[in-house]
Design a protein around this motif. Structure first.
Motif, PDB file in Angstrom:
ATOM      1  N   ALA A  19      -1.759  23.434   8.300  1.00  0.00           N
ATOM      2  CA  ALA A  19      -3.078  24.036   8.218  1.00  0.00           C
ATOM      3  C   ALA A  19      -3.796  23.759   6.896  1.00  0.00           C
ATOM      4  N   SER A  20      -3.085  23.429   5.829  1.00  0.00           N
ATOM      5  CA  SER A  20      -3.756  23.238   4.543  1.00  0.00           C
ATOM      6  C   SER A  20      -4.652  22.005   4.532  1.00  0.00           C
ATOM      7  N   GLY A  21      -4.477  21.132   5.480  1.00  0.00           N
ATOM      8  CA  GLY A  21      -5.288  19.922   5.530  1.00  0.00           C
ATOM      9  C   GLY A  21      -6.609  20.087   6.249  1.00  0.00           C
ATOM     10  N   LEU A  22      -6.866  21.282   6.733  1.00  0.00           N
ATOM     11  CA  LEU A  22      -8.105  21.496   7.487  1.00  0.00           C
ATOM     12  C   LEU A  22      -9.259  21.825   6.577  1.00  0.00           C
ATOM     13  N   PHE A  79       0.833  -1.199   0.000  1.00  0.00           N
ATOM     14  CA  PHE A  79       0.000   0.000   0.000  1.00  0.00           C
ATOM     15  C   PHE A  79       0.867   1.247   0.000  1.00  0.00           C
ATOM     16  N   TRP A  80       0.358   2.318  -0.559  1.00  0.00           N
ATOM     17  CA  TRP A  80       1.044   3.602  -0.515  1.00  0.00           C
ATOM     18  C   TRP A  80       0.656   4.253   0.809  1.00  0.00           C
ATOM     19  N   MET A  81       1.459   3.964   1.829  1.00  0.00           N
ATOM     20  CA  MET A  81       1.153   4.432   3.181  1.00  0.00           C
ATOM     21  C   MET A  81       2.387   5.087   3.787  1.00  0.00           C
ATOM     22  N   PRO A  82       2.161   5.987   4.743  1.00  0.00           N
ATOM     23  CA  PRO A  82       3.306   6.562   5.456  1.00  0.00           C
ATOM     24  C   PRO A  82       4.065   5.466   6.215  1.00  0.00           C
ATOM     25  N   ASN A  83       5.312   5.708   6.486  1.00  0.00           N
ATOM     26  CA  ASN A  83       6.136   4.779   7.256  1.00  0.00           C
ATOM     27  C   ASN A  83       5.705   4.843   8.715  1.00  0.00           C
ATOM     28  N   ARG A  84       5.080   3.778   9.202  1.00  0.00           N
ATOM     29  CA  ARG A  84       4.527   3.767  10.567  1.00  0.00           C
ATOM     30  C   ARG A  84       5.584   3.971  11.649  1.00  0.00           C
ATOM     31  N   SER A  85       6.849   3.721  11.327  1.00  0.00           N
ATOM     32  CA  SER A  85       7.888   3.876  12.347  1.00  0.00           C
ATOM     33  C   SER A  85       8.256   5.343  12.575  1.00  0.00           C
ATOM     34  N   TRP A  86       7.823   6.237  11.713  1.00  0.00           N
ATOM     35  CA  TRP A  86       8.118   7.657  11.884  1.00  0.00           C
ATOM     36  C   TRP A  86       7.120   8.275  12.857  1.00  0.00           C
ATOM     37  N   GLU A  87       7.571   9.204  13.659  1.00  0.00           N
ATOM     38  CA  GLU A  87       6.710   9.878  14.632  1.00  0.00           C
ATOM     39  C   GLU A  87       5.521  10.530  13.925  1.00  0.00           C
ATOM     40  N   GLY A  88       4.325  10.275  14.451  1.00  0.00           N
ATOM     41  CA  GLY A  88       3.107  10.866  13.904  1.00  0.00           C
ATOM     42  C   GLY A  88       2.593  10.208  12.640  1.00  0.00           C
ATOM     43  N   ARG A 117      -3.297  14.201   5.063  1.00  0.00           N
ATOM     44  CA  ARG A 117      -4.044  15.107   5.950  1.00  0.00           C
ATOM     45  C   ARG A 117      -4.186  14.571   7.361  1.00  0.00           C
ATOM     46  N   VAL A 118      -4.043  13.272   7.549  1.00  0.00           N
ATOM     47  CA  VAL A 118      -4.208  12.700   8.893  1.00  0.00           C
ATOM     48  C   VAL A 118      -2.917  12.717   9.697  1.00  0.00           C
ATOM     49  N   LEU A 119      -1.815  13.115   9.075  1.00  0.00           N
ATOM     50  CA  LEU A 119      -0.536  13.137   9.785  1.00  0.00           C
ATOM     51  C   LEU A 119      -0.455  14.349  10.709  1.00  0.00           C
ATOM     52  N   SER A 120       0.165  14.153  11.854  1.00  0.00           N
ATOM     53  CA  SER A 120       0.230  15.225  12.851  1.00  0.00           C
ATOM     54  C   SER A 120       1.035  16.428  12.379  1.00  0.00           C
ATOM     55  N   ASN A 121       1.926  16.239  11.415  1.00  0.00           N
ATOM     56  CA  ASN A 121       2.758  17.344  10.941  1.00  0.00           C
ATOM     57  C   ASN A 121       2.278  17.922   9.627  1.00  0.00           C
ATOM     58  N   TYR A 122       1.050  17.653   9.227  1.00  0.00           N
ATOM     59  CA  TYR A 122       0.584  18.068   7.908  1.00  0.00           C
ATOM     60  C   TYR A 122       0.452  19.579   7.769  1.00  0.00           C
TER      61      TYR A 122
END
Length: 116
Positions: free
Chosen positions: A113-116, A88-97, A106-111
Motif C-alpha cells: 500500500a505504501s506505493g499508492l 540497469f538497476w532493474m528487478p529480476n524479470r524471472s521472479w513472479e510479478g 512501486r510497479v511491482l505486484s507485491n509492493y
C-alpha cells in the motif's frame, strides 16, 4: 549494535514505527519526486525524438523517456564510458510479478500500500 538490539526489543523505537511498511530503496526520495522526474522526462521528448535518440546507443539502450534522460546526462559528464556500468538497476524479470519496464519498486505486484 546495542541501539539496534534495543530497537528490535521495542524500547528504542515504538513498535508501530519499527514494523510499519517501508518504502523501497529506489523510492525513498519520496513518491512525488519520482513522479516529477518521470513527468519531466516525458516533457523532454516527443515519441519520435525518443525513438531517434535511443538509436544512438547500442549498449544499454534506453527503454523509457526517463532512462533516455538519465543516459544523456551520463553521456554529458562521462562520454563514451557507459560500458563501465554493467547493467540497469532493474528487478529480476524471472521472479513472479517482476517482469516490468520501470526500475521503481512501486510497479511491482507485491509492493504493498505504501506505493499508492
Amino acid at each position: 549494535k546495542y541501539l539496534l538490539r534495543r530497537a528490535f526489543e521495542g524500547d528504542y523505537l515504538p513498535t508501530n514505527i519499527l514494523y510499519r511498511e517501508k518504502a523501497a530503496f529506489s523510492d525513498a526520495v519520496g513518491h512525488s519526486l519520482v513522479n516529477d522526474l518521470k513527468d519531466y522526462a516525458e516533457s523532454c521528448y516527443t515519441q519520435k525524438e525518443f525513438a531517434e535518440r535511443c538509436k544512438a546507443y547500442t549498449y544499454a539502450q534506453p527503454f523509457t523517456k526517463e532512462s533516455l534522460l538519465y543516459r544523456e546526462l551520463f553521456e554529458k559528464y562521462y562520454p563514451g564510458q557507459a560500458e563501465m556500468v554493467a547493467g540497469f538497476w532493474m528487478p529480476n524479470r524471472s521472479w513472479e510479478g517482476c517482469d516490468v519496464d520501470d526500475p521503481s519498486a512501486r510497479v511491482l505486484s507485491n509492493y504493498g500500500a505504501s506505493g499508492l
